[in-house]
Design a protein around this motif. Structure first.
Motif, PDB file in Angstrom:
ATOM      1  N   GLU A   1      22.432  -6.557  -6.984  1.00 13.07           N
ATOM      2  CA  GLU A   1      23.033  -5.242  -6.735  1.00 13.07           C
ATOM      3  C   GLU A   1      22.743  -4.772  -5.316  1.00 13.07           C
ATOM      4  OE1 GLU A   1      21.907  -2.484  -9.808  1.00 13.07           O
ATOM      5  OE2 GLU A   1      22.251  -3.972 -11.368  1.00 13.07           O
ATOM      6  N   ARG A   2      22.023  -5.570  -4.557  1.00 12.35           N
ATOM      7  CA  ARG A   2      21.633  -5.192  -3.199  1.00 12.35           C
ATOM      8  C   ARG A   2      22.812  -5.327  -2.248  1.00 12.35           C
ATOM      9  NH1 ARG A   2      16.814  -4.159  -2.383  1.00 12.35           N
ATOM     10  NH2 ARG A   2      17.001  -4.459  -0.163  1.00 12.35           N
ATOM     11  N   ASP A   3      22.867  -4.459  -1.273  1.00  8.97           N
ATOM     12  CA  ASP A   3      23.897  -4.572  -0.247  1.00  8.97           C
ATOM     13  C   ASP A   3      23.306  -5.052   1.073  1.00  8.97           C
ATOM     14  OD1 ASP A   3      22.466  -2.321   0.382  1.00  8.97           O
ATOM     15  OD2 ASP A   3      24.201  -1.028   0.697  1.00  8.97           O
ATOM     16  N   VAL A   4      22.029  -5.394   1.050  1.00 10.26           N
ATOM     17  CA  VAL A   4      21.357  -5.829   2.266  1.00 10.26           C
ATOM     18  C   VAL A   4      20.264  -6.847   1.906  1.00 10.26           C
ATOM     19  CG1 VAL A   4      19.698  -3.902   2.207  1.00 10.26           C
ATOM     20  CG2 VAL A   4      20.196  -5.000   4.366  1.00 10.26           C
ATOM     21  N   ALA A   5      20.147  -7.878   2.737  1.00 10.74           N
ATOM     22  CA  ALA A   5      19.029  -8.813   2.603  1.00 10.74           C
ATOM     23  C   ALA A   5      17.845  -8.194   3.340  1.00 10.74           C
ATOM     24  CB  ALA A   5      19.389 -10.163   3.214  1.00 10.74           C
ATOM     25  N   VAL A   6      16.634  -8.398   2.834  1.00 12.33           N
ATOM     26  CA  VAL A   6      15.450  -7.787   3.435  1.00 12.33           C
ATOM     27  C   VAL A   6      14.492  -8.877   3.908  1.00 12.33           C
ATOM     28  CG1 VAL A   6      13.460  -6.262   3.059  1.00 12.33           C
ATOM     29  CG2 VAL A   6      15.650  -5.779   1.928  1.00 12.33           C
ATOM     30  N   VAL A   7      14.114  -8.782   5.185  1.00  8.61           N
ATOM     31  CA  VAL A   7      13.047  -9.599   5.743  1.00  8.61           C
ATOM     32  C   VAL A   7      11.869  -8.650   5.895  1.00  8.61           C
ATOM     33  CG1 VAL A   7      12.258 -10.959   7.721  1.00  8.61           C
ATOM     34  CG2 VAL A   7      14.657 -11.094   6.980  1.00  8.61           C
ATOM     35  N   ALA A   8      10.825  -8.870   5.112  1.00 11.40           N
ATOM     36  CA  ALA A   8       9.663  -7.974   5.129  1.00 11.40           C
ATOM     37  C   ALA A   8       8.450  -8.730   5.656  1.00 11.40           C
ATOM     38  CB  ALA A   8       9.389  -7.452   3.722  1.00 11.40           C
ATOM     39  N   ASN A   9       7.894  -8.244   6.749  1.00  7.71           N
ATOM     40  CA  ASN A   9       6.689  -8.843   7.322  1.00  7.71           C
ATOM     41  C   ASN A   9       5.479  -7.981   6.995  1.00  7.71           C
ATOM     42  OD1 ASN A   9       7.933 -11.093   8.531  1.00  7.71           O
ATOM     43  ND2 ASN A   9       8.616  -9.829  10.238  1.00  7.71           N
ATOM     44  N   LEU A  10       4.413  -8.635   6.600  1.00  6.94           N
ATOM     45  CA  LEU A  10       3.189  -7.942   6.217  1.00  6.94           C
ATOM     46  C   LEU A  10       2.331  -7.703   7.452  1.00  6.94           C
ATOM     47  CD1 LEU A  10       1.848  -6.896   3.660  1.00  6.94           C
ATOM     48  CD2 LEU A  10       0.692  -9.086   3.453  1.00  6.94           C
ATOM     49  N   SER A  11       2.207  -6.455   7.819  1.00  6.87           N
ATOM     50  CA  SER A  11       1.438  -6.060   8.989  1.00  6.87           C
ATOM     51  C   SER A  11       0.233  -5.243   8.529  1.00  6.87           C
ATOM     52  CB  SER A  11       2.317  -5.259   9.950  1.00  6.87           C
ATOM     53  OG  SER A  11       1.639  -4.997  11.154  1.00  6.87           O
ATOM     54  N   ALA A  12      -0.212  -4.328   9.357  1.00 10.16           N
ATOM     55  CA  ALA A  12      -1.308  -3.419   9.023  1.00 10.16           C
ATOM     56  C   ALA A  12      -1.178  -2.195   9.915  1.00 10.16           C
ATOM     57  CB  ALA A  12      -2.653  -4.087   9.241  1.00 10.16           C
ATOM     58  N   ARG A  13      -1.626  -1.078   9.405  1.00 10.30           N
ATOM     59  CA  ARG A  13      -1.562   0.167  10.183  1.00 10.30           C
ATOM     60  C   ARG A  13      -2.264   0.014  11.530  1.00 10.30           C
ATOM     61  NH1 ARG A  13      -0.346   5.467   9.049  1.00 10.30           N
ATOM     62  NH2 ARG A  13      -0.172   5.034   6.835  1.00 10.30           N
ATOM     63  N   VAL A  14      -3.313  -0.803  11.597  1.00 10.90           N
ATOM     64  CA  VAL A  14      -4.039  -0.964  12.857  1.00 10.90           C
ATOM     65  C   VAL A  14      -3.190  -1.637  13.933  1.00 10.90           C
ATOM     66  CG1 VAL A  14      -6.321  -0.997  11.769  1.00 10.90           C
ATOM     67  CG2 VAL A  14      -5.150  -3.154  12.233  1.00 10.90           C
ATOM     68  N   GLY A  15      -2.045  -2.208  13.562  1.00  9.23           N
ATOM     69  CA  GLY A  15      -1.141  -2.801  14.535  1.00  9.23           C
ATOM     70  C   GLY A  15      -0.239  -1.783  15.213  1.00  9.23           C
ATOM     71  N   SER A  16      -0.280  -0.546  14.756  1.00  9.43           N
ATOM     72  CA  SER A  16       0.542   0.510  15.338  1.00  9.43           C
ATOM     73  C   SER A  16      -0.109   1.025  16.620  1.00  9.43           C
ATOM     74  CB  SER A  16       0.687   1.672  14.349  1.00  9.43           C
ATOM     75  OG  SER A  16       1.222   2.810  14.994  1.00  9.43           O
ATOM     76  N   ILE A  17       0.627   0.991  17.709  1.00 16.29           N
ATOM     77  CA  ILE A  17       0.122   1.553  18.966  1.00 16.29           C
ATOM     78  C   ILE A  17       0.094   3.079  18.865  1.00 16.29           C
ATOM     79  CG2 ILE A  17       0.619   1.843  21.435  1.00 16.29           C
ATOM     80  CD1 ILE A  17       1.740  -1.064  21.349  1.00 16.29           C
ATOM     81  N   GLY A  18       1.146   3.656  18.286  1.00 18.53           N
ATOM     82  CA  GLY A  18       1.251   5.111  18.168  1.00 18.53           C
ATOM     83  C   GLY A  18       0.242   5.733  17.218  1.00 18.53           C
ATOM     84  N   ASP A  19      -0.312   4.933  16.301  1.00 22.55           N
ATOM     85  CA  ASP A  19      -1.257   5.449  15.314  1.00 22.55           C
ATOM     86  C   ASP A  19      -2.708   5.055  15.633  1.00 22.55           C
ATOM     87  OD1 ASP A  19      -1.446   6.882  12.728  1.00 22.55           O
ATOM     88  OD2 ASP A  19      -2.284   4.988  12.008  1.00 22.55           O
ATOM     89  N   ASN A  20      -2.942   4.463  16.792  1.00 21.94           N
ATOM     90  CA  ASN A  20      -4.278   3.985  17.160  1.00 21.94           C
ATOM     91  C   ASN A  20      -5.119   5.131  17.706  1.00 21.94           C
ATOM     92  OD1 ASN A  20      -6.564   2.753  18.140  1.00 21.94           O
ATOM     93  ND2 ASN A  20      -5.483   1.207  19.326  1.00 21.94           N
ATOM     94  N   ARG A  21      -5.997   5.650  16.843  1.00 23.78           N
ATOM     95  CA  ARG A  21      -6.891   6.736  17.257  1.00 23.78           C
ATOM     96  C   ARG A  21      -8.350   6.293  17.263  1.00 23.78           C
ATOM     97  NH1 ARG A  21      -3.059   8.981  13.863  1.00 23.78           N
ATOM     98  NH2 ARG A  21      -4.415   8.727  12.078  1.00 23.78           N
ATOM     99  N   LEU A  22      -8.616   5.089  16.787  1.00 20.61           N
ATOM    100  CA  LEU A  22     -10.005   4.653  16.654  1.00 20.61           C
ATOM    101  C   LEU A  22     -10.405   3.528  17.593  1.00 20.61           C
ATOM    102  CD1 LEU A  22     -10.251   4.625  12.748  1.00 20.61           C
ATOM    103  CD2 LEU A  22     -11.044   6.401  14.325  1.00 20.61           C
ATOM    104  N   GLY A  23      -9.433   2.789  18.120  1.00 24.28           N
ATOM    105  CA  GLY A  23      -9.774   1.623  18.939  1.00 24.28           C
ATOM    106  C   GLY A  23     -10.397   0.536  18.073  1.00 24.28           C
ATOM    107  N   GLY A  24     -11.104  -0.376  18.699  1.00 26.21           N
ATOM    108  CA  GLY A  24     -11.778  -1.443  17.972  1.00 26.21           C
ATOM    109  C   GLY A  24     -10.833  -2.487  17.406  1.00 26.21           C
ATOM    110  N   TRP A  25     -11.396  -3.439  16.713  1.00 21.16           N
ATOM    111  CA  TRP A  25     -10.667  -4.516  16.040  1.00 21.16           C
ATOM    112  C   TRP A  25      -9.674  -5.182  16.998  1.00 21.16           C
ATOM    113  CZ3 TRP A  25      -9.343  -4.027  10.240  1.00 21.16           C
ATOM    114  CH2 TRP A  25     -10.404  -3.430   9.553  1.00 21.16           C
TER     115      TRP A  25
END
Length: 128
Positions: A14-38
């Motif tokens: 019933e889907r109208d779109v194929a989905v490519v989903a990559n597993l990332s992590a919030r720590v990979g977000s540049i805009g959400d990086n408030r802690l540094g490290g890792w």
């Protein structure tokens, strides 16, 4: 692979779109990086995020029915997260099964306009 993805949303589903989903992590977000490290882990996830964004732009340009998204599974009870779990509230430490269930809910509800987006386990969009 691209020809299969182009028709993937319509192969008896019933889907109208194929989905490519990559597993990332919030720590990979540049805009959400408030802690540094890792540094190494963060950098590798940021590289995956950039690759995913680049592919999503190409999918969008071709107007193929494909959505390429990033997913943050939350903190999952695994050997990798074990050293960091003491600061995680119990209600935000997920079993592998619960995390997969939450991510599959996002994948199953993905629309073509979600192409290029980064979602947390709860469906909230994460900044790049």
């Amino acid at each position: 692979m691209w020809p299969l993805l182009r028709v993937g949303g319509g192969l008896g589903t019933e889907r109208d779109v194929a989905v490519v989903a990559n597993l990332s992590a919030r720590v990979g977000s540049i805009g959400d990086n408030r802690l540094g490290g890792w540094h190494s882990y963060r950098s590798s996830k940021t590289a995956l995020n950039q690759l995913t964004k680049t592919i999503s732009v190409e999918f969008g340009r071709k107007k193929d029915p494909i959505a390429c998204i990033l997913l943050h599974p939350g903190t999952v009870d695994t050997d990798l997260s074990r050293p960091f779990q003491r600061n995680v509230p119990a209600e935000k430490l997920f079993t592998k099964e619960l995390s997969v269930q939450k991510l599959m809910n996002i994948i199953n509800n993905t629309k073509q306009q979600d192409n290029g987006k980064f979602f947390a386990w709860d469906g909230q969009e994460i900044p790049w």
